[in-house]
Design an enzyme around this catalytic site. Structure first.
Site, PDB file in Angstrom:
ATOM      1  N   LYS A  84       0.792  -1.235   0.000  1.00  0.00           N
ATOM      2  CA  LYS A  84       0.000   0.000   0.000  1.00  0.00           C
ATOM      3  C   LYS A  84       0.825   1.288   0.000  1.00  0.00           C
ATOM      4  O   LYS A  84       0.285   2.365   0.286  1.00  0.00           O
ATOM      5  CB  LYS A  84      -0.919  -0.011   1.204  1.00  0.00           C
ATOM      6  CG  LYS A  84      -0.207   0.159   2.516  1.00  0.00           C
ATOM      7  CD  LYS A  84      -1.083   0.850   3.533  1.00  0.00           C
ATOM      8  CE  LYS A  84      -0.295   1.236   4.736  1.00  0.00           C
ATOM      9  NZ  LYS A  84      -0.391   2.655   5.046  1.00  0.00           N
ATOM     10  N   SER A 124      -9.735   1.707  -1.927  1.00  0.00           N
ATOM     11  CA  SER A 124      -9.073   2.958  -1.550  1.00  0.00           C
ATOM     12  C   SER A 124      -9.669   4.146  -2.276  1.00  0.00           C
ATOM     13  O   SER A 124     -10.121   4.022  -3.420  1.00  0.00           O
ATOM     14  CB  SER A 124      -7.573   2.860  -1.898  1.00  0.00           C
ATOM     15  OG  SER A 124      -6.974   4.138  -1.836  1.00  0.00           O
ATOM     16  N   TYR A 149      -0.350   1.429  -7.265  1.00  0.00           N
ATOM     17  CA  TYR A 149      -1.171   1.063  -6.106  1.00  0.00           C
ATOM     18  C   TYR A 149      -2.641   1.357  -6.402  1.00  0.00           C
ATOM     19  O   TYR A 149      -3.502   0.484  -6.301  1.00  0.00           O
ATOM     20  CB  TYR A 149      -0.735   1.840  -4.858  1.00  0.00           C
ATOM     21  CG  TYR A 149      -1.732   1.747  -3.740  1.00  0.00           C
ATOM     22  CD1 TYR A 149      -2.630   2.783  -3.503  1.00  0.00           C
ATOM     23  CD2 TYR A 149      -1.802   0.612  -2.956  1.00  0.00           C
ATOM     24  CE1 TYR A 149      -3.585   2.682  -2.498  1.00  0.00           C
ATOM     25  CE2 TYR A 149      -2.740   0.502  -1.945  1.00  0.00           C
ATOM     26  CZ  TYR A 149      -3.632   1.549  -1.726  1.00  0.00           C
ATOM     27  OH  TYR A 149      -4.574   1.442  -0.738  1.00  0.00           O
ATOM     28  N   LYS A 153      -5.945  -1.297  -7.120  1.00  0.00           N
ATOM     29  CA  LYS A 153      -7.222  -1.301  -6.392  1.00  0.00           C
ATOM     30  C   LYS A 153      -8.389  -1.147  -7.377  1.00  0.00           C
ATOM     31  O   LYS A 153      -9.414  -1.815  -7.274  1.00  0.00           O
ATOM     32  CB  LYS A 153      -7.247  -0.169  -5.366  1.00  0.00           C
ATOM     33  CG  LYS A 153      -6.299  -0.357  -4.191  1.00  0.00           C
ATOM     34  CD  LYS A 153      -6.672  -1.583  -3.370  1.00  0.00           C
ATOM     35  CE  LYS A 153      -5.787  -1.733  -2.156  1.00  0.00           C
ATOM     36  NZ  LYS A 153      -6.134  -2.935  -1.359  1.00  0.00           N
ATOM     37  N   ASN A 179      -8.096   8.331   4.816  1.00  0.00           N
ATOM     38  CA  ASN A 179      -6.781   8.236   5.474  1.00  0.00           C
ATOM     39  C   ASN A 179      -6.902   7.739   6.910  1.00  0.00           C
ATOM     40  O   ASN A 179      -7.119   8.544   7.824  1.00  0.00           O
ATOM     41  CB  ASN A 179      -6.080   9.600   5.438  1.00  0.00           C
ATOM     42  CG  ASN A 179      -5.595   9.938   4.046  1.00  0.00           C
ATOM     43  OD1 ASN A 179      -6.350   9.886   3.084  1.00  0.00           O
ATOM     44  ND2 ASN A 179      -4.308  10.233   3.919  1.00  0.00           N
ATOM     45  N   ASN A 199       3.780   7.694   5.612  1.00  0.00           N
ATOM     46  CA  ASN A 199       2.567   8.460   5.894  1.00  0.00           C
ATOM     47  C   ASN A 199       2.790   9.528   6.964  1.00  0.00           C
ATOM     48  O   ASN A 199       3.679   9.438   7.797  1.00  0.00           O
ATOM     49  CB  ASN A 199       1.433   7.510   6.312  1.00  0.00           C
ATOM     50  CG  ASN A 199       1.059   6.548   5.193  1.00  0.00           C
ATOM     51  OD1 ASN A 199       0.933   5.369   5.415  1.00  0.00           O
ATOM     52  ND2 ASN A 199       0.898   7.059   3.984  1.00  0.00           N
ATOM     53  N   GLY A 293       2.944  13.045  -7.043  1.00  0.00           N
ATOM     54  CA  GLY A 293       1.739  12.206  -6.952  1.00  0.00           C
ATOM     55  C   GLY A 293       0.724  12.700  -5.948  1.00  0.00           C
ATOM     56  O   GLY A 293      -0.424  12.254  -5.950  1.00  0.00           O
TER      57      GLY A 293
HETATM   58  C1  WQD Z   1      -0.914  12.864   3.693  1.00  0.00           C
HETATM   59  C2  WQD Z   1      -0.420  14.266   3.475  1.00  0.00           C
HETATM   60  C3  WQD Z   1       1.596  14.422   2.189  1.00  0.00           C
HETATM   61  C4  WQD Z   1       4.323  12.632   5.055  1.00  0.00           C
HETATM   62  C5  WQD Z   1      -2.107   7.450   2.071  1.00  0.00           C
HETATM   63  C6  WQD Z   1      -1.657   6.237   1.384  1.00  0.00           C
HETATM   64  C7  WQD Z   1      -2.741   5.668   0.501  1.00  0.00           C
HETATM   65  C8  WQD Z   1      -4.074   5.632   1.182  1.00  0.00           C
HETATM   66  C9  WQD Z   1      -4.393   6.862   2.003  1.00  0.00           C
HETATM   67  C10 WQD Z   1      -4.981   3.486   1.666  1.00  0.00           C
HETATM   68  C11 WQD Z   1       0.098  14.481   2.041  1.00  0.00           C
HETATM   69  C12 WQD Z   1       1.801  14.952   3.611  1.00  0.00           C
HETATM   70  C13 WQD Z   1       3.180  13.103   4.443  1.00  0.00           C
HETATM   71  C14 WQD Z   1       5.345  13.556   5.443  1.00  0.00           C
HETATM   72  C15 WQD Z   1       3.996  15.360   4.612  1.00  0.00           C
HETATM   73  N1  WQD Z   1      -4.137   4.491   2.025  1.00  0.00           N
HETATM   74  N2  WQD Z   1       3.029  14.436   4.235  1.00  0.00           N
HETATM   75  N3  WQD Z   1       5.138  14.880   5.203  1.00  0.00           N
HETATM   76  O1  WQD Z   1      -0.664  10.186   0.529  1.00  0.00           O
HETATM   77  O2  WQD Z   1      -2.964  10.909   1.352  1.00  0.00           O
HETATM   78  O3  WQD Z   1      -2.375   8.484   1.172  1.00  0.00           O
HETATM   79  O4  WQD Z   1      -3.256   7.162   2.806  1.00  0.00           O
HETATM   80  O5  WQD Z   1      -5.639   3.367   0.717  1.00  0.00           O
HETATM   81  O6  WQD Z   1      -2.321   4.355   0.189  1.00  0.00           O
HETATM   82  O7  WQD Z   1      -0.572   6.628   0.601  1.00  0.00           O
HETATM   83  O8  WQD Z   1      -1.330   9.942   2.961  1.00  0.00           O
HETATM   84  O9  WQD Z   1      -0.105  10.262   5.058  1.00  0.00           O
HETATM   85  O10 WQD Z   1       1.219   9.784   2.955  1.00  0.00           O
HETATM   86  O11 WQD Z   1       0.112  11.992   3.217  1.00  0.00           O
HETATM   87  O12 WQD Z   1       3.842  16.572   4.391  1.00  0.00           O
HETATM   88  O13 WQD Z   1       6.419  13.190   6.005  1.00  0.00           O
HETATM   89  O14 WQD Z   1       0.700  14.494   4.336  1.00  0.00           O
HETATM   90  O15 WQD Z   1       2.265  15.253   1.245  1.00  0.00           O
HETATM   91  O16 WQD Z   1      -0.252  15.780   1.634  1.00  0.00           O
HETATM   92  P1  WQD Z   1      -1.817   9.968   1.424  1.00  0.00           P
HETATM   93  P2  WQD Z   1       0.050  10.442   3.588  1.00  0.00           P
END
Ligand code: WQD
Length: 336
Positions: A84, A124, A149, A153, A179, A199, A293
């Site tokens: 994931k 997702s 990913y 899905k 999330n 995350n 992304g």
């Molecule tokens: C959230 C925000 C980052 C880390 C994830 C999974 C995806 C899905 C949902 C299941 C973004 C920002 C993050 C950091 C940051 N799960 N960030 N600094 O990308 O929305 O999706 O959860 O289906 O598989 O990838 O979540 O927590 O990675 O990021 O600024 O060190 O936090 O840019 O804006 P995301 P995330």
């Protein structure tokens, strides 16, 4: 009623298995432990005061699946097992299609051979793609996912829709997660990412605990409330309860999908501020370039799950950050 939970030793899996045991279900967990610890299940058993059956194995292993369906009278399957990490999937597409699509195909074929046709599938919000308007609604067409990913899905969703259109024995609910964050209020189980947390929430917690120096906030020039990305964060216990509620609705045949989200967007800066304020800790951060992304903002329209399943996210943002911190404090290095 015995439920097979694939990926049941993981973050979402362990919270879901606990909820199932506490609801009186028998549980068989299949997990290859590539991103999970058996300790999570030992704790779940202690918390629930009940035992579960554990099989170390992979959903891609047909023989392993056939043996499970021969050994236990499985009444439904909750399919959580899969890879994931969005960024990783861009670099390793074959691993993601092999595990997430190939594993689903093997599992559903084994289910059909065993005469088991009740399935809850972990999907997702990424299937909506970059072009969908927010808030996301289940009647939107699937979009063009921005990673292997998300594409994996979307492919499994399509596979299940086509299967259900020709075999009416199936009863399938697909849950589109937004999330999930937080941890069980006891602090006994929680999110334990291997190595560098991808995350946001585990990263914030590890900075607050001093395991990481500073949080990089990826981008502060987005068209959002404060320039940082907005997401729909929901408590992992709400998500777990959503699986049990969905399973109870498997009596009707056919296929349905539901958003599991709060319907309330929260920005990265808002999340950091709440974590600091609620827990009385410091989370040093710096602004960094955007992450490839990332979408500026997306959140759920959660009304269908409420209208049809009677499910909605009940836990507030403060309990998400408070429960995260309790898990982090009690388990500074995750599971032993
Ligand atoms: C959230 C925000 C980052 C880390 C994830 C999974 C995806 C899905 C949902 C299941 C973004 C920002 C993050 C950091 C940051 N799960 N960030 N600094 O990308 O929305 O999706 O959860 O289906 O598989 O990838 O979540 O927590 O990675 O990021 O600024 O060190 O936090 O840019 O804006 P995301 P995330």
């Amino acid at each position: 009623m015995t439920i097979l939970v694939t990926g049941g030793a993981g973050y979402i899996g362990s919270h879901t298995v606990l909820t199932l045991l506490e609801a009186g279900y028998g549980v068989v967990v299949l997990d290859n432990l590539c991103n999970a610890s058996l300790e999570s299940l030992r704790r779940v058993e202690r918390m629930a005061g009940r035992e579960l059956a554990f099989v170390k194995g992979d959903v891609c292993d047909q023989a392993c699946l056939d043996a499970i369906f021969a050994e236990w009278e499985i009444t439904a399957v909750i399919h959580l097992a899969g890879l994931k990490a969005v960024e990783e999937s861009v670099q390793q597409p074959l691993d993601y299609y092999g595990n997430n699509v190939g594993g689903s195909l093997t599992l559903y074929q084994a289910m059909r051979s065993a005469g088991v046709h009740r399935l809850v599938f972990s999907s997702s919000a990424t299937v909506y793609g970059a072009e969908a308007p927010v808030p996301y609604r289940e009647d939107f067409p699937r979009g063009v996912p921005s990673s292997a990913y998300g594409a994996s899905k979307a492919m499994v969703e399509q596979m299940l829709e086509e299967l259900c259109s020709v075999e009416n024995a199936w009863s399938v609910v697909m849950l589109r997660y937004f999330n999930p964050i937080g941890a069980h209020a006891s602090g006994q189980i929680g999110e334990d990412p291997r190595g560098f947390p991808n995350n946001l929430m585990p990263y914030i917690a590890q900075v607050a605990a001093g395991r990481r120096e500073t949080l990089s906030i990826f981008g502060d020039d987005y068209p959002t409330v404060d320039g940082t990305c907005e997401r729909d964060y929901l408590h992992v216990m709400d998500l777990a309860e959503g699986h049990v509620v969905a399973m109870k609705h498997l009596d009707r045949t056919g296929i349905q999908c539901y958003n599991l989200g709060t319907g309330r967007p929260v920005s990265v800066l808002q999340m950091v501020s709440r974590f600091i304020a609620v827990n009385g800790v410091d989370v040093p951060y710096l602004m960094a370039p955007r992450r490839a992304g990332d979408l500026p903002a997306f959140w759920a329209d959660p009304t269908k799950a409420w209208n049809e399943l009677g499910w909605r996210a009940r836990r507030c943002l403060d309990s998400m950050v408070r429960d995260t911190w309790r898990w982090q404090q009690l388990n500074p290095d995750g599971y032993p």
